[in-house]
Scaffold this motif. Structure first.
Motif, PDB file in Angstrom:
ATOM      1  N   ALA A 235       0.819  -1.215   0.000  1.00 43.44           N
ATOM      2  CA  ALA A 235       0.000   0.000   0.000  1.00 43.44           C
ATOM      3  C   ALA A 235       0.853   1.266   0.000  1.00 43.44           C
ATOM      4  N   ALA A 236       2.110   1.171   0.452  1.00 42.41           N
ATOM      5  CA  ALA A 236       2.983   2.341   0.501  1.00 42.41           C
ATOM      6  C   ALA A 236       3.518   2.723  -0.871  1.00 42.41           C
ATOM      7  N   VAL A 237       3.486   1.802  -1.844  1.00 44.78           N
ATOM      8  CA  VAL A 237       4.123   2.081  -3.140  1.00 44.78           C
ATOM      9  C   VAL A 237       3.173   1.844  -4.311  1.00 44.78           C
ATOM     10  N   ALA A 238       1.858   1.799  -4.067  1.00 43.10           N
ATOM     11  CA  ALA A 238       0.919   1.503  -5.154  1.00 43.10           C
ATOM     12  C   ALA A 238      -0.457   2.052  -4.825  1.00 43.10           C
ATOM     13  N   ASP A 239      -1.313   1.930  -5.803  1.00 47.04           N
ATOM     14  CA  ASP A 239      -2.733   2.256  -5.663  1.00 47.04           C
ATOM     15  C   ASP A 239      -3.453   0.931  -5.429  1.00 47.04           C
ATOM     16  N   VAL A 240      -3.994   0.737  -4.217  1.00 45.87           N
ATOM     17  CA  VAL A 240      -4.535  -0.562  -3.803  1.00 45.87           C
ATOM     18  C   VAL A 240      -6.038  -0.457  -3.587  1.00 45.87           C
ATOM     19  N   GLU A 241      -6.742  -1.454  -4.114  1.00 50.21           N
ATOM     20  CA  GLU A 241      -8.180  -1.560  -3.864  1.00 50.21           C
ATOM     21  C   GLU A 241      -8.471  -2.980  -3.378  1.00 50.21           C
ATOM     22  N   LEU A 242      -9.156  -3.101  -2.254  1.00 51.23           N
ATOM     23  CA  LEU A 242      -9.531  -4.391  -1.671  1.00 51.23           C
ATOM     24  C   LEU A 242     -11.035  -4.498  -1.590  1.00 51.23           C
ATOM     25  N   ARG A 243     -11.553  -5.593  -2.115  1.00 54.80           N
ATOM     26  CA  ARG A 243     -12.975  -5.913  -1.959  1.00 54.80           C
ATOM     27  C   ARG A 243     -13.032  -7.281  -1.285  1.00 54.80           C
ATOM     28  N   THR A 244     -13.659  -7.355  -0.120  1.00 52.19           N
ATOM     29  CA  THR A 244     -13.658  -8.588   0.660  1.00 52.19           C
ATOM     30  C   THR A 244     -14.990  -8.773   1.374  1.00 52.19           C
ATOM     31  N   LYS A 245     -15.317 -10.055   1.603  1.00 53.28           N
ATOM     32  CA  LYS A 245     -16.588 -10.372   2.264  1.00 53.28           C
ATOM     33  C   LYS A 245     -16.441 -11.705   2.989  1.00 53.28           C
ATOM     34  N   GLN A 246     -16.925 -11.751   4.222  1.00 50.39           N
ATOM     35  CA  GLN A 246     -16.907 -12.976   5.004  1.00 50.39           C
ATOM     36  C   GLN A 246     -18.141 -13.826   4.687  1.00 50.39           C
ATOM     37  N   GLU A 247     -18.014 -15.130   4.973  1.00 52.04           N
ATOM     38  CA  GLU A 247     -19.134 -16.036   4.759  1.00 52.04           C
ATOM     39  C   GLU A 247     -20.295 -15.668   5.698  1.00 52.04           C
ATOM     40  N   GLY A 248     -21.498 -15.595   5.152  1.00 53.93           N
ATOM     41  CA  GLY A 248     -22.683 -15.277   5.947  1.00 53.93           C
ATOM     42  C   GLY A 248     -23.036 -13.813   5.994  1.00 53.93           C
ATOM     43  N   ASP A 249     -22.101 -12.926   5.624  1.00 54.73           N
ATOM     44  CA  ASP A 249     -22.400 -11.490   5.617  1.00 54.73           C
ATOM     45  C   ASP A 249     -23.198 -11.116   4.370  1.00 54.73           C
ATOM     46  N   GLU A 250     -24.084 -10.162   4.521  1.00 55.50           N
ATOM     47  CA  GLU A 250     -24.888  -9.709   3.389  1.00 55.50           C
ATOM     48  C   GLU A 250     -24.067  -8.827   2.455  1.00 55.50           C
ATOM     49  N   LEU A 251     -23.253  -7.967   3.039  1.00 57.47           N
ATOM     50  CA  LEU A 251     -22.427  -7.056   2.251  1.00 57.47           C
ATOM     51  C   LEU A 251     -20.962  -7.203   2.658  1.00 57.47           C
ATOM     52  N   GLY A 252     -20.097  -6.901   1.713  1.00 53.59           N
ATOM     53  CA  GLY A 252     -18.681  -6.913   1.989  1.00 53.59           C
ATOM     54  C   GLY A 252     -18.146  -5.512   2.170  1.00 53.59           C
ATOM     55  N   THR A 253     -16.837  -5.355   2.005  1.00 53.42           N
ATOM     56  CA  THR A 253     -16.173  -4.073   2.225  1.00 53.42           C
ATOM     57  C   THR A 253     -15.307  -3.736   1.024  1.00 53.42           C
ATOM     58  N   ARG A 254     -15.330  -2.469   0.640  1.00 58.05           N
ATOM     59  CA  ARG A 254     -14.421  -1.966  -0.401  1.00 58.05           C
ATOM     60  C   ARG A 254     -13.523  -0.919   0.232  1.00 58.05           C
ATOM     61  N   LEU A 255     -12.207  -1.135   0.125  1.00 57.22           N
ATOM     62  CA  LEU A 255     -11.224  -0.245   0.748  1.00 57.22           C
ATOM     63  C   LEU A 255     -10.258   0.244  -0.327  1.00 57.22           C
ATOM     64  N   HIS A 256     -10.041   1.546  -0.386  1.00 57.50           N
ATOM     65  CA  HIS A 256      -9.153   2.146  -1.389  1.00 57.50           C
ATOM     66  C   HIS A 256      -8.040   2.905  -0.670  1.00 57.50           C
ATOM     67  N   ILE A 257      -6.762   2.494  -0.920  1.00 59.39           N
ATOM     68  CA  ILE A 257      -5.600   3.111  -0.281  1.00 59.39           C
ATOM     69  C   ILE A 257      -4.599   3.493  -1.364  1.00 59.39           C
ATOM     70  N   VAL A 258      -4.048   4.687  -1.288  1.00 62.75           N
ATOM     71  CA  VAL A 258      -3.035   5.155  -2.233  1.00 62.75           C
ATOM     72  C   VAL A 258      -1.853   5.682  -1.441  1.00 62.75           C
ATOM     73  N   ALA A 259      -0.688   5.079  -1.626  1.00 65.65           N
ATOM     74  CA  ALA A 259       0.540   5.522  -0.948  1.00 65.65           C
ATOM     75  C   ALA A 259       0.327   5.639   0.560  1.00 65.65           C
ATOM     76  N   SER A 260      -0.230   4.593   1.158  1.00 64.24           N
ATOM     77  CA  SER A 260      -0.484   4.473   2.597  1.00 64.24           C
ATOM     78  C   SER A 260      -1.614   5.366   3.095  1.00 64.24           C
ATOM     79  N   GLU A 261      -2.232   6.133   2.215  1.00 61.54           N
ATOM     80  CA  GLU A 261      -3.324   7.024   2.621  1.00 61.54           C
ATOM     81  C   GLU A 261      -4.668   6.398   2.246  1.00 61.54           C
ATOM     82  N   VAL A 262      -5.533   6.248   3.257  1.00 63.28           N
ATOM     83  CA  VAL A 262      -6.857   5.668   3.019  1.00 63.28           C
ATOM     84  C   VAL A 262      -7.732   6.701   2.321  1.00 63.28           C
ATOM     85  N   LYS A 263      -8.137   6.375   1.096  1.00 59.99           N
ATOM     86  CA  LYS A 263      -8.986   7.286   0.324  1.00 59.99           C
ATOM     87  C   LYS A 263     -10.465   7.064   0.625  1.00 59.99           C
TER      88      LYS A 263
END
Length: 627
Positions: A105-133
């Motif tokens: 995350a410190a040297v790239a543009d990172v996007e994470l989409r993740t979801k646990q089993e049984g959850d209705e919705l997951g999470t989308r996280l966007h980080i650029v150069a260690s900064e959470v966008k």
């Protein structure tokens, strides 16, 4: 005086850590795939653009993360694998440091989409150069989906020194090979620029090896298995006759983790001692199972170096295990009982059955004192080639041409005098006279051990390494072809088909344009197969398949980026692949042609790799030797 020591900001500290953990796109792929394995995924998909420069996307069907875990995972030293220092001595997971995601995350543009089993919705996280966008809820499938874009966009120096796409892709393929071989029960797919490189289903160890390295390796694999209180070893080793001259098919795994271990590599080579072709390395895929408390994997950020508690004992076990496997392969022949003429093994008789005594057959008509000489005849089986009435006609014709003439010498002196005259009349290849009748230099050559060429010069003897000389001649020819005119190709009547594994296929595909200029005609049949339809005319006497394989072996471990360096290295590799081998017997005309071609080169004294071709043994050195 004011204080000068200060704490670095987290973003800077993460970039420094990234220099250790994230060295190139392959490092990102390795860390993300290992995290997917730790998350319990059994299907992992890797999608790349421009060898990872533009995009690295890793998708898995693991257990996923909650919103808070997804955010915390990008903090330094945040991990779910260990809770205390004692856990470091019982690690069975792939990752545990908690540095990988923070470094990425410190040297790239990172996007994470993740979801646990049984959850209705997951999470989308966007980080650029260690900064959470941004962080928000997202409708995504179970598991995790990492998208790494524009790697090293904020570290220009690191991005500038990335190699060519073909080179970076080769490193990524190597990392996938290591993880896929260690986990054959998982399915992997690798896609580069919408082209499928690997699509590996869940399978056993042997099938996984064959699917990665091609069908040709299947016939060379010898199983290895041993179980001791110190270490348990399983896997496969390659037969000596299939050994190659470069590394690439040598793998150690300990508790499901790839490792480098030069000490154990020597144990393998020692087991192959005296049965390997010269300068070759055997293939091996060895899986070790040991107590996690007896090894230390926490000695390097990439976790590829492992320290064993009792290395010497493990060394001897590895050596003995491989020797045993090679012994079984070489010594124990297979018995096919359905072959014609097989040995008839009688069935054991039941108790009480009388066994007849063996009988001896004799010829009662045989008389050893009979005076008449007869050809030995087997009284029990007449030979089909024996004839009772041999043809004795025209026997005197055997002596035609041997009638005595006046030209045949009568005495021993005449015989030896004729031989002497004949030797003196032959052109002198054995003598070392430097001057001809016209006073010009007369090249007289002597080939020593089919390796060196010796020729007299005014100051002594010139010694030429024949293979290095041929390399220099071929190298300058290929460089001239690449720089000026396209090479002339000799078409193959039956083009051989090359089945390559993914890494070699990428290397060959990347140099096809340059090979075409040299006179090669290579057609791509599918993703990992090629037809060699033509070779340079001056190399048409060589086996086309073997020539391309040698060329690949030389090129794939010496990647370069600059166009001129590609030409130079390709010409060097092709010269080495097609040069005459040591042990080749050369005719006088061939030696003379090689000699003249060498001294027509721009740099006749050194081979393309900088090794000496020519040396002069002076008369003074001869005189010292004879004192």
């Amino acid at each position: 005086m004011s204080d000068i020591i200060q704490l670095l900001p987290d973003s800077v500290a993460n970039q420094i850590a990234a220099g250790e953990v994230i060295q190139r796109p392959a490092s990102v792929v390795k860390e993300l795939v290992e995290n997917a394995i730790d998350a319990g995924a059994n299907q992992i998909k890797i999608n790349l653009k421009d060898a990872g420069r533009t995009l690295i996307q890793v998708t898995d069907n693991g257990k996923g993360m909650s919103p808070s875990d997804a955010r915390l995972a990008f903090e330094r030293h945040a991990t779910s694998k260990i809770k205390s220092a004692s856990d470091l001595f019982s690690i069975r997971t792939m990752g545990f440091r908690g540095e990988a995601l923070a470094s990425i995350a410190a040297v790239a543009d990172v996007e994470l989409r993740t979801k646990q089993e049984g959850d209705e919705l997951g999470t989308r996280l966007h980080i650029v150069a260690s900064e959470v966008k941004s962080q928000e809820a997202d409708n995504c499938p179970e598991g995790s989906n990492f998208s790494i874009k524009n790697l090293f966009f904020n570290v220009p120096a690191r991005r500038k020194f990335l190699k060519a796409n073909s080179t970076e892709l080769k490193h990524i393929i190597t990392e996938i090979q290591r993880v896929a071989l260690a986990n054959p029960e998982l399915s992997f797919s690798l896609i580069h620029n919408d082209s499928v490189i690997y699509d590996l289903p869940s399978e056993n160890q042997r099938k996984r090896i064959v699917n990665i390295f091609g069908k040709n390796i299947n016939q060379s694999l010898v199983p290895v298995q041993t179980d001791t209180t110190i270490i348990r070893i399983s896997g496969y080793i390659g037969q000596p006759r299939f050994a190659r001259k470069t590394m690439g098919e040598q793998f150690f795994f300990v508790n499901g983790r790839f490792m480098r271990h030069p000490y154990y590599h020597k144990a393998v080579l020692r087991a192959y001692e005296k049965i390997l072709p010269p300068e070759t390395v055997p293939a091996y895929f060895l899986y070790f199972e040991v107590d996690p408390g007896t090894i230390d994997i926490n000695i390097h950020p990439t976790k590829t170096e492992v320290k064993f508690e009792d290395e010497r004992s493990a060394w001897h076990i590895i050596h003995a295990c491989i020797r045993e496997a090679l012994g079984k392969f070489s010594v124990m022949p297979s018995i096919e009982f359905d072959q014609a003429g097989a040995i008839d093994i009688p069935i054991a008789p039941t108790p009480g059955t009388l066994i007849p005594e063996p009988e001896i057959q004799v010829n009662p008509a045989y008389n050893p004192f009979e005076e008449e000489k007869k050809a030995p005849v087997n009284p029990f089986q007449q030979s089909p080639n024996w004839t009772k009435d041999p043809n004795l006609k025209s026997w005197d014709k055997l002596y035609q041409g041997f009638e005595r003439t006046n030209d045949i010498p009568d005495t021993e002196e005449e015989i030896f005098s004729d031989e002497t005259e004949e030797v003196n009349q032959q052109p002198s290849q054995r003598s070392f006279n430097e001057e001809t009748e016209n006073g010009q230099l007369n090249h007289n050559f002597l080939q020593v051990k089919n390796k060196y060429i010796i020729s007299p010069v005014k100051s002594g003897l010139m010694v030429i390494d024949q293979r290095r000389a041929h390399e220099r001649v071929l190298f300058e020819h290929f460089m001239a072809v690449l720089e000026k005119n396209p090479g002339i190709s000799q078409r193959q009547l039956f083009p051989p088909r090359l089945e390559l594994h993914a890494a070699d296929a990428e290397v060959l595909d990347s140099i096809l344009d340059e090979l075409k200029k040299l006179g090669f005609e290579i057609r791509k049949a599918d993703e990992q197969a090629f037809f060699v339809e033509g070779v340079p005319s001056m190399l048409s006497h060589l086996d086309a398949r073997e020539l391309v394989e040698k060329l690949l072996e030389d090129v794939k471990n010496r990647p370069v980026d600059v166009k001129e360096e590609i030409k130079t290295n390709l010409a060097q590799a092709l010269a080495r692949a097609s040069a005459i081998n040591y042990g080749s017997v050369l005719k006088t005309e061939e030696i003379s042609e090689l000699f003249d071609s060498l001294f027509a080169c721009k740099t006749p004294n050194y081979s393309p790799t900088g090794k000496k071709i020519i040396t002069i043994i002076s008369l003074e050195e001869f005189e010292k030797l004879l004192k």
